[in-house]
Design a protein around this motif. Structure first.
Motif, PDB file in Angstrom:
ATOM      1  N   THR A 278      -5.046   7.064   3.349  1.00 30.64           N
ATOM      2  CA  THR A 278      -5.497   5.892   4.099  1.00 30.64           C
ATOM      3  C   THR A 278      -4.362   5.122   4.759  1.00 30.64           C
ATOM      4  O   THR A 278      -4.620   4.252   5.601  1.00 30.64           O
ATOM      5  CB  THR A 278      -6.259   4.928   3.169  1.00 30.64           C
TER       6      THR A 278
ATOM      7  N   GLN B 145      -3.897   6.150  -1.375  1.00 30.22           N
ATOM      8  CA  GLN B 145      -2.984   5.429  -0.492  1.00 30.22           C
ATOM      9  C   GLN B 145      -2.395   6.339   0.580  1.00 30.22           C
ATOM     10  O   GLN B 145      -2.213   5.924   1.715  1.00 30.22           O
ATOM     11  CB  GLN B 145      -1.874   4.784  -1.327  1.00 30.22           C
TER      12      GLN B 145
ATOM     13  N   TRP C 260       0.820  -1.211   0.000  1.00 27.93           N
ATOM     14  CA  TRP C 260       0.000   0.000   0.000  1.00 27.93           C
ATOM     15  C   TRP C 260       0.857   1.267   0.000  1.00 27.93           C
ATOM     16  O   TRP C 260       0.383   2.333  -0.415  1.00 27.93           O
ATOM     17  CB  TRP C 260      -0.938  -0.011   1.197  1.00 27.93           C
TER      18      TRP C 260
ATOM     19  N   TRP D 217      -4.289   5.294   8.593  1.00 25.56           N
ATOM     20  CA  TRP D 217      -5.375   4.478   9.128  1.00 25.56           C
ATOM     21  C   TRP D 217      -5.020   2.998   9.052  1.00 25.56           C
ATOM     22  O   TRP D 217      -5.284   2.227   9.992  1.00 25.56           O
ATOM     23  CB  TRP D 217      -6.652   4.767   8.341  1.00 25.56           C
TER      24      TRP D 217
END
Length: 613
Positions: free
Chosen positions: A485, A482, A441, A488
């Motif tokens: 997030t 990406q 990610w 998170w």
């Protein structure tokens, strides 16, 4: 005058965004991207077209050089295999997969241009990776991402050039032109070889030249041109200038402790951090500012953005899927490496070497000669062969009075210690599926994707506006999706900063003990001298002993100066020991750099006090 005002405003915006972003819980580059996008929508703002050469030549070399100087070389060496796979093999696989996708969804696209666009979208970006460094994930993950982003640009750009050249001569298909298949690897190999040689030479000359320049401002000026000195001749000779800048940075970063003064090291750290901040911020601002023009051009040429956004979304999903599959295999292989059981054998070899060096009867090595079977992993077989060579050498008892034999024992002891240090590293920082998820990610696209897309030839590339928009949408979408997030995801996986990511207290204490031992040993060394070359009095050495504190208030001025000079000499002895430990692999790069920074700060403080007296 207008350009100067724009530059001033941009620098102020970059500084403010960097200061405010942590309070907002958003990475600074993403804030700048949003600011640039908002400004580009204002009707009175006219954004000039930016030549991609300014980014490829003027921005990327110093950015990559700055990251390479700070790269943890020990950890980079240990994970060079995975990093090389991410930088070369994954780029090739992603480019081919994306090319197949583009051939299906873009009617009439040239196969070579499809591969070229795949190469544009495949590499992760060093600027984008800076977002990851602020999140507190495992240092090993950060090192792999940094190493990948430093090296994969070479693969992508060489492949891009090859495909553009093939399209220019009217190649009918990839399989029809041998230059697109077999020709790529020799071109890539030549480019990397030329870059490594020139980069290493430039880095070494940089160390030697700057060691001779005493003027601090002149020294800094020379340092600023090093990435360009490495880049330009390499490009002229057909190599990868970006790789040359990276190699020059690695050589400089590793030689700085030995060749530079404490003032030079501290100055370089702050100067390059500032350069990196400004250039990173400028790149993200430019990405946002270009949004309006790219969107407008695409709307005019393709009656809307639906086609470009749809293709970009599919390309981003595909490149993430390919990356996830590759990283899954990579994590599995690395987990097998961490489960290796060769520690007892290496420790036995080390004990045998120590006994031989002391002139004692060496203990036998249990299970000597055992090798890994044909079903073992490549890494296990390589380790088995290395152990076997060490064991064969360890069986030959050398003459303790033979200097050559003692040097051979020292070399063997160094190699065993290095292998044990590598094993400790793999077992202390294993890669699991959570780390693999972050590696996938965190592989964002950024400025290299945008700059490379703009190098597509206008005359030989039908639907060029669409392709450039796809590249921009993938880069911007990757950064936004990406980048926003990722924090998170790190919290969800419980990968916030742990003790592994801070300076380990036990490791730091062990390193301090090593340096104190070197300082105590230096008190009895005949080579201990003042800065002017004169010897210290025996009375002073006996009185000091192992006490390295500040001189008491009742000391005379001459005695206080002697004590300060002695502390400087002992700091030099500790730094020599620290340089020796750097190549052993026993201590991590953060611990070694922390110790070096402490020695530098102490030396600068002592020199200032001596100059004031």
């Amino acid at each position: 005058m207008e350009a100067l005002v724009v530059i001033i405003v941009a620098v102020v915006v970059i500084a403010l965004a960097t200061a405010i972003a942590p309070k907002l819980g958003i990475a600074g580059p993403l804030v700048l991207l949003l600011i640039g996008a908002a400004v580009s929508l204002l009707p009175f703002v006219e954004v000039p077209e930016i030549d991609p050469e300014w980014i490829l030549v003027g921005v990327l070399p110093p950015l990559l050089y700055s990251a390479a100087v700070a790269l943890p070389a020990i950890e980079f060496r240990r994970d060079f295999g995975p990093i090389a796979g991410l930088s070369f093999l994954l780029v090739i696989l992603s480019s081919v997969a994306l090319a197949g996708f583009f051939l299906l969804v873009i009617p009439g696209i040239h196969p070579a241009i499809a591969v070229a666009l795949g190469a544009i979208l495949s590499p992760t970006d060093a600027v984008a990776t800076s977002i990851v460094k602020r999140l507190g994930v495992s240092r090993r993950v950060v090192t792999m991402l940094e190493g990948e982003s430093l090296l994969n640009d070479a693969t992508a750009l060489v492949l891009l050039r090859t495909m553009i050249a093939a399209a220019a001569v009217g190649t009918a298909g990839l399989a029809a032109d041998e230059d697109l298949g077999l020709g790529f690897l020799p071109a890539f190999g030549r480019g990397v070889l030329v870059a490594v040689v020139i980069g290493a030479i430039v880095g070494y000359l940089n160390l030697r030249l700057r060691a001779l320049i005493g003027h601090s401002a002149a020294n800094t000026a020379v340092g600023f041109v090093v990435p360009f000195v490495a880049y330009l001749p390499t490009e002229e000779l057909g190599g990868s200038g970006l790789v040359a800048a990276v190699v020059a940075g690695i050589v400089t970063g590793q030689g700085a402790a030995r060749w530079f003064t404490p003032e030079q090291r501290m100055s370089d750290e702050h100067n390059w951090r500032t350069v990196e901040l400004v250039l990173e911020g400028a790149v993200f601002l430019v990405m946002g500012l270009e949004l309006n023009a790219i969107v407008a051009e695409n709307i005019e040429g393709h009656n809307g953005l639906g086609t470009g956004i749809g293709i970009a979304a599919g390309a981003l999903a595909l490149v993430l899927a390919v990356r996830a599959a590759y990283v899954s295999v990579l994590v599995w292989l690395q987990s097998r490496r961490a489960r290796g059981r060769q520690r007892e054998r290496l420790e036995a070899i080390g004990a045998r070497i120590d006994a031989m060096a002391a002139g004692e009867d060496p203990p036998p090595i249990r299970g000597a000669g055992a090798t890994a079977g044909p079903t073992a992993s490549r890494h296990a077989r390589r380790l088995a062969r290395r152990r076997q060579r060490l064991e064969e050498r360890a069986r030959r008892a050398p003459d303790p009075d033979d200097p050559r034999a003692q040097r051979r024992l020292a070399s063997m002891r160094h190699r065993v210690g290095r292998a044990l240090g590598d094993l400790n590293y793999y077992q202390a920082s294993p890669l699991g599926w959570k780390h693999g998820t972050i590696i996938v990610w965190a592989g964002m696209r950024g400025v290299v994707t945008l700059a490379a897309a703009q190098t597509l030839p206008r005359e030989d590339t039908p639907d060029r506006a669409l392709l450039v928009f796809i590249a921009f949408a993938v880069a911007a979408g990757s950064l936004m999706l990406q980048g926003f997030t990722l924090p998170w995801l790190v919290r969800l996986l419980h990968l916030q900063r742990t003790g592994d990511d801070h300076l380990d207290r036990a490791e730091q204490s062990a390193l301090d003990d090593e340096l104190r031992g070197a300082a105590v040993a230096a008190l009895s060394a005949p080579s201990l001298r003042r800065r002017d070359g004169s010897e210290f009095s025996s009375e002073l050495l006996e009185r000091v002993g192992t006490r390295l504190t500040d001189p008491p208030d009742d000391e005379t001025t001459a005695s206080a100066r002697d004590l300060l000079e002695l502390r400087l000499a002992m700091i030099e002895a500790m730094r020599e020991r620290l340089n020796a430990l750097t190549s052993g692999g026993q201590f991590s790069t953060p611990a070694l750099r922390h110790a070096l920074a402490e020695l530098d700060a102490d030396q600068l403080s002592l020199e200032l006090r001596l100059d004031d007296e």
